[in-house]
Design a protein around this motif. Structure first.
Motif, PDB file in Angstrom:
ATOM      1  N   ARG A  78     -13.997  -9.932   2.208  1.00  0.00           N
ATOM      2  CA  ARG A  78     -13.516  -9.499   0.904  1.00  0.00           C
ATOM      3  C   ARG A  78     -11.995  -9.644   0.811  1.00  0.00           C
ATOM      4  O   ARG A  78     -11.464 -10.096  -0.201  1.00  0.00           O
ATOM      5  CB  ARG A  78     -13.930  -8.046   0.642  1.00  0.00           C
ATOM      6  N   GLU A  79     -11.309  -9.231   1.867  1.00  0.00           N
ATOM      7  CA  GLU A  79      -9.857  -9.419   1.884  1.00  0.00           C
ATOM      8  C   GLU A  79      -9.492 -10.895   1.757  1.00  0.00           C
ATOM      9  O   GLU A  79      -8.562 -11.261   1.028  1.00  0.00           O
ATOM     10  CB  GLU A  79      -9.264  -8.871   3.185  1.00  0.00           C
ATOM     11  N   ALA A 108      -7.868  -4.308  -0.935  1.00  0.00           N
ATOM     12  CA  ALA A 108      -8.625  -5.457  -1.436  1.00  0.00           C
ATOM     13  C   ALA A 108     -10.109  -5.393  -1.099  1.00  0.00           C
ATOM     14  O   ALA A 108     -10.853  -6.319  -1.445  1.00  0.00           O
ATOM     15  CB  ALA A 108      -8.026  -6.753  -0.884  1.00  0.00           C
ATOM     16  N   GLN A 109     -10.554  -4.333  -0.441  1.00  0.00           N
ATOM     17  CA  GLN A 109     -11.973  -4.240  -0.105  1.00  0.00           C
ATOM     18  C   GLN A 109     -12.843  -4.097  -1.349  1.00  0.00           C
ATOM     19  O   GLN A 109     -13.970  -4.589  -1.390  1.00  0.00           O
ATOM     20  CB  GLN A 109     -12.219  -3.068   0.848  1.00  0.00           C
ATOM     21  N   PHE A 153      -7.228 -12.672  -1.041  1.00  0.00           N
ATOM     22  CA  PHE A 153      -6.058 -13.439  -0.600  1.00  0.00           C
ATOM     23  C   PHE A 153      -6.070 -14.843  -1.203  1.00  0.00           C
ATOM     24  O   PHE A 153      -5.063 -15.315  -1.746  1.00  0.00           O
ATOM     25  CB  PHE A 153      -6.054 -13.525   0.931  1.00  0.00           C
ATOM     26  N   PRO A 181      -3.499  -6.190   0.760  1.00  0.00           N
ATOM     27  CA  PRO A 181      -4.801  -6.366   1.401  1.00  0.00           C
ATOM     28  C   PRO A 181      -5.496  -5.074   1.804  1.00  0.00           C
ATOM     29  O   PRO A 181      -6.731  -5.039   1.893  1.00  0.00           O
ATOM     30  CB  PRO A 181      -4.490  -7.245   2.621  1.00  0.00           C
ATOM     31  N   LYS A 182      -4.741  -3.997   2.044  1.00  0.00           N
ATOM     32  CA  LYS A 182      -5.388  -2.740   2.404  1.00  0.00           C
ATOM     33  C   LYS A 182      -6.218  -2.185   1.259  1.00  0.00           C
ATOM     34  O   LYS A 182      -7.084  -1.335   1.463  1.00  0.00           O
ATOM     35  CB  LYS A 182      -4.350  -1.711   2.853  1.00  0.00           C
ATOM     36  N   TRP A 207       0.841  -1.188   0.000  1.00  0.00           N
ATOM     37  CA  TRP A 207       0.000   0.000   0.000  1.00  0.00           C
ATOM     38  C   TRP A 207       0.878   1.240   0.000  1.00  0.00           C
ATOM     39  O   TRP A 207       1.865   1.329   0.739  1.00  0.00           O
ATOM     40  CB  TRP A 207      -0.886  -0.031   1.235  1.00  0.00           C
ATOM     41  N   LEU A 255      -3.947 -10.339   4.891  1.00  0.00           N
ATOM     42  CA  LEU A 255      -5.135  -9.712   5.461  1.00  0.00           C
ATOM     43  C   LEU A 255      -4.740  -8.427   6.185  1.00  0.00           C
ATOM     44  O   LEU A 255      -3.628  -8.310   6.699  1.00  0.00           O
ATOM     45  CB  LEU A 255      -5.829 -10.660   6.438  1.00  0.00           C
ATOM     46  N   ASN A 256      -5.693  -7.493   6.251  1.00  0.00           N
ATOM     47  CA  ASN A 256      -5.500  -6.242   6.974  1.00  0.00           C
ATOM     48  C   ASN A 256      -6.507  -6.130   8.116  1.00  0.00           C
ATOM     49  O   ASN A 256      -6.133  -6.103   9.277  1.00  0.00           O
ATOM     50  CB  ASN A 256      -5.626  -5.066   6.015  1.00  0.00           C
ATOM     51  N   ASN A 288      -9.129  -8.402   8.269  1.00  0.00           N
ATOM     52  CA  ASN A 288      -9.715  -9.750   8.370  1.00  0.00           C
ATOM     53  C   ASN A 288     -11.151  -9.812   7.853  1.00  0.00           C
ATOM     54  O   ASN A 288     -11.995 -10.537   8.395  1.00  0.00           O
ATOM     55  CB  ASN A 288      -9.673 -10.258   9.823  1.00  0.00           C
ATOM     56  N   THR A 289     -11.444  -9.081   6.780  1.00  0.00           N
ATOM     57  CA  THR A 289     -12.787  -9.094   6.230  1.00  0.00           C
ATOM     58  C   THR A 289     -12.953 -10.229   5.221  1.00  0.00           C
ATOM     59  O   THR A 289     -11.967 -10.778   4.705  1.00  0.00           O
ATOM     60  CB  THR A 289     -13.095  -7.765   5.515  1.00  0.00           C
TER      61      THR A 289
END
Length: 272
Positions: free
Chosen positions: A115-116, A79-80, A120, A76-77, A35, A109-110, A112-113
């Motif tokens: 979507r992330e 990846a939403q 991943f 991952p930051k 990021w 993961l950032n 832990n959603t």
């Protein structure tokens, strides 16, 4: 000392810092995609970034005798937005064969959603399809244990991904043994405002040893130190670690992991 800095974000660092690292004994750097401190607004922005990682930074490092390697992904930051992330991932096969690309990373993961996690897992599938090494980022602070367990569960579902070809970075006291017990490489990150300081990293190494471990600074645009590994070396020597033990951690181990890619040139041969 001679060392490899296997995880650092040199696009954020000055040319003088390349010089300082070379003077301190650094022989090679690994730079995973990450990021930028803000969310990029277009796929073309990522294309330019991948060009920077595969063309501009290797040339800048070479001026000081440093080999430069990189890893490609969408961090991952960012990846939403799953649709956007997938468009960025379509760029990776275009760049994956470039001579300094070692694999897919730093994925993970950032927050832990779901979507992330989906992005991943799609990165993992891409790495399997392209036969690439994998470098994984674990979440920060209070979410690290949960995120690490989610990552390990996703990896279990992909038996075709050999544990020796996966490194899970930013391990701390409560996650390091989980990663090692699962058979993966573990990374210890030295960072002033989060992750580990040299004393905590040395504590972990005293408890668990240096097998399948690398250390790194992950230095970027934040409060970070591209020479953090020299501070760790001093801490380890002060605790009675031998020179061969420190050399193994800071040179032989990253070389062993990274040289699983045929593109990696062993730097230890330069030492005679």
């Amino acid at each position: 000392m001679a060392f490899i800095e296997p995880h650092i974000h040199m696009v954020c660092r000055t040319t003088d810092e390349y010089r300082s690292m070379a003077q301190a004994g650094c022989l090679a750097v690994g730079e995973p995609a990450f990021w930028a401190g803000y969310d990029r607004s277009s796929v073309d922005g990522f294309r330019d970034y991948f060009v920077q990682l595969t063309e501009c930074e290797p040339a800048r490092a070479a001026k000081f005798g440093l080999d430069h390697y990189t890893w490609l992904c969408i961090n991952p930051k960012e990846a939403q937005d799953v649709v956007f992330a997938r468009e960025v991932m379509k760029l990776i096969p275009e760049f994956i064969d470039r001579p300094n690309v070692l694999g897919v990373g730093e994925i993970g993961l950032n927050r832990n959603t779901s979507r992330e996690l989906a992005i991943f897992e799609e990165h993992l599938d891409l790495a399997i399809r392209l036969n690439q090494l994998v470098l994984i980022h674990t979440p920060h602070l209070e979410d690290k244990l949960k995120g690490t367990n989610m990552i390990l569960d996703a990896l279990k579902n992909r038996p075709e991904l050999e544990p020796d070809r996966v490194l899970i970075d930013h391990c701390e006291e409560h996650t390091f043994p989980l990663v090692k017990d699962a058979g993966y490489w573990a990374g210890l990150t030295l960072y002033p405002t989060s992750k580990l300081n040299p004393k905590r990293a040395a504590d972990i190494l005293e408890m668990y040893g240096t097998d399948r471990v690398w250390a790194n600074s992950a230095a970027d645009w934040g409060d970070s130190d591209p020479l953090a590994l020299t501070a760790l070396a001093c801490e380890l020597y002060g605790r009675g670690f031998s020179r061969p033990e420190v050399d193994r951690l800071l040179l032989s181990n990253p070389e062993a992991f990274m040289s699983q890619s045929p593109k990696f040139r062993k730097v230890s041969a330069r030492l005679g």
